[in-house]
Design a protein around this motif. Structure first.
Motif, PDB file in Angstrom:
ATOM      1  N   ALA B 426      45.405  37.351  39.683  1.00  0.00           N
ATOM      2  CA  ALA B 426      45.957  38.175  40.726  1.00  0.00           C
ATOM      3  C   ALA B 426      45.778  37.653  41.979  1.00  0.00           C
ATOM      4  O   ALA B 426      46.750  38.202  42.721  1.00  0.00           O
ATOM      5  CB  ALA B 426      45.054  39.511  40.451  1.00  0.00           C
ATOM      6  N   ASP B 429      48.575  36.005  44.204  1.00  0.00           N
ATOM      7  CA  ASP B 429      49.547  36.527  44.659  1.00  0.00           C
ATOM      8  C   ASP B 429      49.045  37.001  45.977  1.00  0.00           C
ATOM      9  O   ASP B 429      48.165  37.586  46.350  1.00  0.00           O
ATOM     10  CB  ASP B 429      49.923  37.907  43.864  1.00  0.00           C
ATOM     11  CG  ASP B 429      51.080  38.723  44.473  1.00  0.00           C
ATOM     12  OD1 ASP B 429      51.788  39.228  43.634  1.00  0.00           O
ATOM     13  OD2 ASP B 429      50.864  39.161  45.708  1.00  0.00           O
ATOM     14  N   TRP B 447      48.899  45.351  39.399  1.00  0.00           N
ATOM     15  CA  TRP B 447      49.275  44.057  38.740  1.00  0.00           C
ATOM     16  C   TRP B 447      48.456  44.293  37.435  1.00  0.00           C
ATOM     17  O   TRP B 447      48.998  43.983  36.192  1.00  0.00           O
ATOM     18  CB  TRP B 447      48.572  42.841  39.615  1.00  0.00           C
ATOM     19  CG  TRP B 447      48.790  41.745  38.941  1.00  0.00           C
ATOM     20  CD1 TRP B 447      49.425  40.779  39.254  1.00  0.00           C
ATOM     21  CD2 TRP B 447      47.860  40.992  38.039  1.00  0.00           C
ATOM     22  NE1 TRP B 447      49.599  39.725  38.395  1.00  0.00           N
ATOM     23  CE2 TRP B 447      48.344  39.629  37.732  1.00  0.00           C
ATOM     24  CE3 TRP B 447      46.640  41.146  37.564  1.00  0.00           C
ATOM     25  CZ2 TRP B 447      47.817  38.558  36.956  1.00  0.00           C
ATOM     26  CZ3 TRP B 447      46.051  40.060  36.593  1.00  0.00           C
ATOM     27  CH2 TRP B 447      46.595  38.949  36.287  1.00  0.00           C
TER      28      TRP B 447
END
Lengths: 488, 488
Positions: B426, B429, B447
């Motif tokens: 995650a 990103d 997410w």
């Protein structure tokens, strides 16, 4: 013991397991359920209620009952079970489902209509619920009038004609007592000392009082809800709820004493007989006698406060300077009011007389739904001498009809009459009355356990009262109690 | 949509209604049930659990499943359901009942044995539970060893050999990290400021934090229990519990963040798919990844406390003078301890390696029950360099085996590995990582909702991790996280 009876006991126990599971989930719904959980919760309760109904109307149940009747070991018990089974199986599943739906829609429509004081939007729902009630009465059967069959759901053996003649006789005396009580109360204008009564202190005091009455916290709890109730989650798991007003500690206290009266009854039912009529409360009128007895005859009495006012003053310092007489005058305040659930002891039954008169005529068809608001207001003027400002304070105030609960209201006044008659009979015993004079209630509870709680629902409510008090049910003790408390 | 699939959805929904009713009643048992209510409550839960099992193994279910397979509309979903149905129907009712009884007796015997640190009285129960576990594994079937079939209950697709090779590779690195973390921690000796952290203030702070992570209180609550847990009472009714230590507010806070991780997962499952694999959590190892991610990767991180330490100081004035570095040193304290549930992040997995090794050998028969205490202590010395003072602090500390939960323990470490791998992915990103740097977690939750929560249990846990992170499940991210936090 007979094998058939064993089988019946086991089926009844299973049904109670299912019904109390629904009650547990229902209790959580009223106490702790998060906002978004209601939709799913309704499905859970519906599923469990259907399974309980299925069990109680199953052919296995019918076969075991027939076999137990045939071997004749427990005729009174099987007679009571036969009656319940026949009533339950006389309603087709389609009607039960239709009623559940109408009741659910009715409650929603009523809540909305009450908010806007708009009887017209509730009227079609009441029409539907009334038609279903008549259909149920027709299927159950009755002798004199359809209302009898509905009333019998809540108060076995009672009839509309019997209630009517009782209430007709009560009416002038109740009006006289109420009017005098209100006049005296107005002249005194007694109030509790002001200031905040913190919720936490109320909770502590309420718990001490409930325990002193005999409520067993190993088999029960008190939680908070918008509308107080008592519910049974298991033979040793009785939950009370109350609500709090920080300007008046007696509001939650009398609520707890009322619900504890219901709870003491449930804790006193024979646990081994769970699910059978021998382990169930006799009727709403008997249930309400227990709550009213502890709330009014005990909780609003002079001996109770002789003991508890000093204790209350430890929890709520503003009470320190209040005399017992002033305190009693405040909690015996009487007033004519529009709303039943806010009514005091002296005026309460007038609200019930009104509702019984209307709903009996509704069921017979003598009164049509559209005429309910006018009929309500006319009857209210006759009984109270004043006119409700709107239907929200009149015919839309109670939830009962919106759930199809026609025939329920009279049991409140029956409860008041039974409470007074039982309390008077118990007081005839010198040991009990001298304990009560010292605010000690163990002998009273033992007497109630023996005469009422242990009986379950095998006898009729009238038989329970007659055997307990040595007299047929009568309004005399209640009227005498009201006169003594409000007029003496 | 296919009619067969509709029928299957409706059956699955009904089963979920029943299973969540049992969960509701179970939740009440842990939170509010009065002492005397337990016996009846056990009957309620048993009745509901049997009905849920009946529904899930019914021929109606099997027929609808076969029809849905035949029309081929949703092959992945029906494959997952086929697997569950076959597993459930392979166990005869007699075995399920025998296991429930052995587990109930086992729990009682274990609780008693642990109190007295007396393994001998628990041993016969463990023998019985082990025999039942082997019988279940035989009925389910397996390729390499019986343990695989048990492990598959909790972690679909995992095998003992796979876990063993993973844990063997982890072991030296975990020991190295743990030893270094403990040494550093001992040299710093950081502690939280003393004084009382009042429960009410903890409750307020915990609720604010849980809400800031995205836990939806319209669809959930936090209550108090002896052992914290998260349970699902309905698709929009997720209950967390925690316990309070008035000398350390982080105990209840990290408990809440852990359970909120489970709760966020449950709140993020597709509500429309309730009761189906497409609406269920994928596995325990995935569930635990969510709790560990929010507890450890978020809750024990520097950016989190950059934002929340000043807020905490408003709730707990004694924190006012504490620097962020000192605070982090205190909550990153590592120590070798005997008890798994009290272990910190740096030493936790060693406890799991020990348990997996023992229970795998127990199931295979290589280790006999009577030799468990000695084997436990030997393994503990090997991993931790110290010997438990007694079995209560050794092989009797955990409840799992006493309930027949063999094959459960490895999922805790799988959860840790998955948490680290998901959190690292995650963070790749830029939007997510820059939000996390400001202690804002909405992008992270989005997410996780997308990559994990929305997936349900149709894919295997390994497939979910691979698709979410672009890499097969691996311990690298977890080791890197521990090294960064505890050694850097």
């Amino acid at each position: 013991m007979s094998t058939a009876l064993d089988r019946l006991r086991s089926l009844a126990r299973e049904k109670a397991v299912v019904a109390t599971s629904a009650a547990t989930i229902g209790w959580d719904q009223e106490t702790y359920l998060p906002d978004d959980g209601h939709e799913w919760r309704a499905d859970q309760i519906a599923w469990l209620s259907e399974r309980a109904h299925e069990l109680g109307t199953s052919s296995a149940w019918g076969d075991a009952l027939a076999a137990a009747e045939a071997d004749g070991t427990a005729p009174a018990l099987t007679a009571a079970m036969r009656r319940d089974y026949d009533r339950a199986t006389k309603l087709p599943g389609e009607l039960v489902a239709r009623e559940a739906q109408a009741s659910s829609l009715g409650k929603q429509a009523w809540a909305d209509a009450r908010k806007r004081s708009d009887f017209a939007t509730f009227a079609p729902h009441l029409e539907t619920l009334l038609a279903i009630a008549r259909e149920k009465a027709d299927r159950w059967g009755y002798e004199a009038e359809a209302y009898d069959a509905l009333l019998d759901t809540y108060e076995r053996g009672a009839t509309a004609a019997g209630i009517a003649s009782l209430f007709d006789a009560l009416k002038p005396q109740l009006r006289e007592v109420a009017a005098a009580a209100v006049a005296r109360s107005d002249s005194r204008n007694a109030t509790l000392p002001g200031g905040i009564y913190p919720i936490e202190a109320q909770q502590k005091f309420n718990a001490v009082v409930a325990e002193s009455l005999g409520f067993d916290f190993k088999a029960g709890r008190i939680d908070t809800t918008a509308h107080p109730f008592c519910t049974t989650l298991g033979p040793r798991d009785i939950r009370l709820t109350t609500r709090y007003d920080e300007s008046d500690f007696t509001s939650s206290l009398f609520g707890v004493m009322h619900e504890a009266g219901h709870g003491l009854y449930e804790q006193g039912l024979p646990a081994k007989e769970v699910g059978l009529p021998s382990g169930e409360a006799a009727s709403l009128g008997i249930h309400e006698s227990q709550s009213r007895l502890w709330e009014n005859h005990v909780g609003r009495s002079r001996p109770f406060w002789e003991k508890w006012l000093p204790v209350a003053a430890q929890h709520f310092p503003q009470l320190a300077g209040t005399s017992l007489d002033d305190f009693l005058a405040a909690i015996h305040r009487a007033a004519f009011s529009y709303i039943r659930v806010e009514a005091d002891e002296a005026t309460y039954d007038l609200h019930i007389l009104l509702r019984f008169g209307l709903e009996r005529r509704l069921v017979s068809g003598e009164l049509s739904v559209k005429d309910v608001p006018a009929a309500w207001n006319e009857s209210f003027r006759d009984l109270f001498g004043m006119t409700p400002p709107d239907d929200a304070h009149g015919c839309l105030q109670d939830i009962h009809w919106s759930m199809g609960g026609l025939g329920y209201f009279p049991t409140y006044t029956l409860g008041n009459l039974n409470a007074a008659q039982l309390f008077a009979a118990a007081n005839a015993d010198a040991t009990i009355s001298s304990a009560i004079a010292k605010a000690e209630y163990a002998p009273l509870l033992t007497w109630l356990r023996d005469k009422v709680h242990a009986k379950g629902a095998v006898l009729t409510p009238a038989e329970i009262i007659s055997q307990a008090t040595g007299k047929a049910p009568s309004p005399e003790a209640h009227l005498e109690h009201l006169r003594l408390r409000y007029l003496a």
